[in-house]
Design an enzyme around this catalytic site. Structure first.
Site, PDB file in Angstrom:
ATOM      1  CG  ASP A  10       2.501  -6.396  -3.071  1.00 33.63           C
ATOM      2  OD1 ASP A  10       1.661  -7.442  -2.646  1.00 33.63           O
ATOM      3  OD2 ASP A  10       2.553  -5.363  -3.508  1.00 33.63           O
ATOM      4  CB  SER A  11       0.257  -9.936  -5.015  1.00 33.41           C
ATOM      5  OG  SER A  11      -0.246  -8.637  -5.266  1.00 33.41           O
ATOM      6  CE1 TYR A  42       0.286 -13.690  -5.317  1.00 30.50           C
ATOM      7  CE2 TYR A  42       0.715 -13.386  -3.030  1.00 30.50           C
ATOM      8  CZ  TYR A  42       1.098 -13.638  -4.028  1.00 30.50           C
ATOM      9  OH  TYR A  42       2.374 -14.256  -4.052  1.00 30.50           O
ATOM     10  CB  CYS A  73       0.744  -8.121  -0.067  1.00 26.89           C
ATOM     11  SG  CYS A  73      -0.874  -8.935  -0.832  1.00 26.89           S
ATOM     12  CG  ASN A  74      -3.335  -3.874   3.008  1.00 30.86           C
ATOM     13  OD1 ASN A  74      -3.584  -3.531   4.091  1.00 30.86           O
ATOM     14  ND2 ASN A  74      -2.662  -3.088   2.144  1.00 30.86           N
ATOM     15  CB  THR A  75      -4.832  -9.716  -0.397  1.00 32.23           C
ATOM     16  OG1 THR A  75      -5.415  -8.547  -0.872  1.00 32.23           O
ATOM     17  CG2 THR A  75      -5.579 -11.076  -0.670  1.00 32.23           C
ATOM     18  CD  GLU A 152      -0.923  -2.253 -11.564  1.00 27.95           C
ATOM     19  OE1 GLU A 152      -1.158  -2.605 -12.587  1.00 27.95           O
ATOM     20  OE2 GLU A 152      -0.472  -2.672 -10.561  1.00 27.95           O
ATOM     21  CB  CYS A 184      -4.920  -1.160  -1.556  1.00 26.65           C
ATOM     22  SG  CYS A 184      -3.950  -1.678  -3.066  1.00 26.65           S
ATOM     23  CB  THR A 185       0.815  -1.499  -0.826  1.00 27.44           C
ATOM     24  OG1 THR A 185       0.753  -2.540  -1.630  1.00 27.44           O
ATOM     25  CG2 THR A 185       1.155  -2.117   0.748  1.00 27.44           C
ATOM     26  CG  HIS A 186      -1.373  -0.618  -6.400  1.00 27.93           C
ATOM     27  ND1 HIS A 186      -1.186  -1.915  -5.783  1.00 27.93           N
ATOM     28  CD2 HIS A 186      -0.958  -0.607  -7.633  1.00 27.93           C
ATOM     29  CE1 HIS A 186      -0.630  -2.364  -6.664  1.00 27.93           C
ATOM     30  NE2 HIS A 186      -0.576  -1.814  -7.796  1.00 27.93           N
TER      31      HIS A 186
END
Length: 265
Positions: A10-11, A42, A73-75, A152, A184-186
């Site tokens: 992931d980024s 990203y 990572c979705n992007t 975050e 989004c993985t967040h």
């Protein structure tokens, strides 16, 4: 190859929500994770740069002899997955298709809201995948760039976060969405707040849980499930190391990440 590790990248550290979901489903699997924290995010980069970074991340994992690469990572999935699948011999899966599959598994899904980073929304990857597979589906896609920094900051149930959610989601709810995709993985960390926030009957689909289920399905189909017993190991690599990233890793995994190694790509 059964007992080779799974490789994730992931980024940043958001992809650890996918790792956590895989650990819940497949606790015996060893995992190597790369978070490209030196070049995060990203989502604000060009598609060409994202593809370049994704190939560098993948080669790092292949050097560690992983049996599968998971683009957590979705992007990166939106912009780089086809080129990764074409170039490398190991199975490479992303987070978009399993999320789309989960939405369409409900025949009653007719109005779908999508929140994600600007890069993911701009790619139209989710919108195209959904529209191609179900005609007449009404899709409302909204970039939600403020959510990642709030998550975050650990402001999950903060008034500011709820205000931002209202701004992003109220227009979708006014249009009567029946499904909300967290692209989004967040965002899985917001699920407890969202369950209280959303009207009853709006289904939440998150990319972490759905990707983990696809990992299990693909490993089973390819006869690559680990045949070891006990708990698998986790090797965590970041391209930039700070106290913030260590704290985030602990929260995204829901347990101590252990030793984190800094690496240079």
């Amino acid at each position: 190859m059964r007992n080779a590790p799974l490789g994730f990248f992931d980024s940043g550290v958001g992809g650890l929500t996918v790792v956590n979901a895989v650990q819940q489903l497949l606790p015996a699997e060893d995992i190597v994770y790369l978070g490209d924290t030196a070049r995060v995010p990203y989502g604000s980069k060009s598609p060409e740069t994202i593809r370049q970074f994704a190939h560098e991340d993948t080669r790092f994992l292949l050097d560690r002899e992983v049996k599968m690469v998971i683009v957590a990572c979705n992007t990166a999935t939106a912009h780089a997955l086809p080129s990764l699948q074409e170039r490398y011999q190991v199975p490479v899966i992303g987070v978009i298709e399993p999320g789309v599959d989960a939405v369409l598994a409900d025949p009653a899904a007719q109005r779908v809201g999508i929140i994600a980073t600007r890069g993911t929304i701009r790619s139209h990857a989710y919108q195209h995948a959904l529209a191609l597979r179900r005609t007449g589906l009404i899709i409302h896609a909204t970039p939600a760039p403020l959510l990642v920094p709030l998550i975050e900051e650990n402001w999950l149930d903060h008034p500011a976060t709820r205000a931002v959610l209202h701004t992003y989601l109220d227009p979708m709810l006014d249009r009567g969405i029946d499904t909300l995709m967290l692209a989004c993985t967040h965002y899985p960390l917001l699920i407890p707040v969202l369950r209280d926030f959303l009207p009853e009957g709006v289904r939440i689909v998150d990319s972490a849980t759905t990707c983990a289920e696809l990992v299990r399905s693909e490993l089973t189909k390819l006869d690559l499930l680990s045949d070891t017993t006990g708990k698998g190991s986790l090797q965590l690599h970041l391209t930039d190391l700070s106290d913030q990233f260590e704290d985030l890793a602990r929260r995204f995994l829901a347990h101590s990440p252990g030793r984190i190694q800094r690496v240079v790509l």
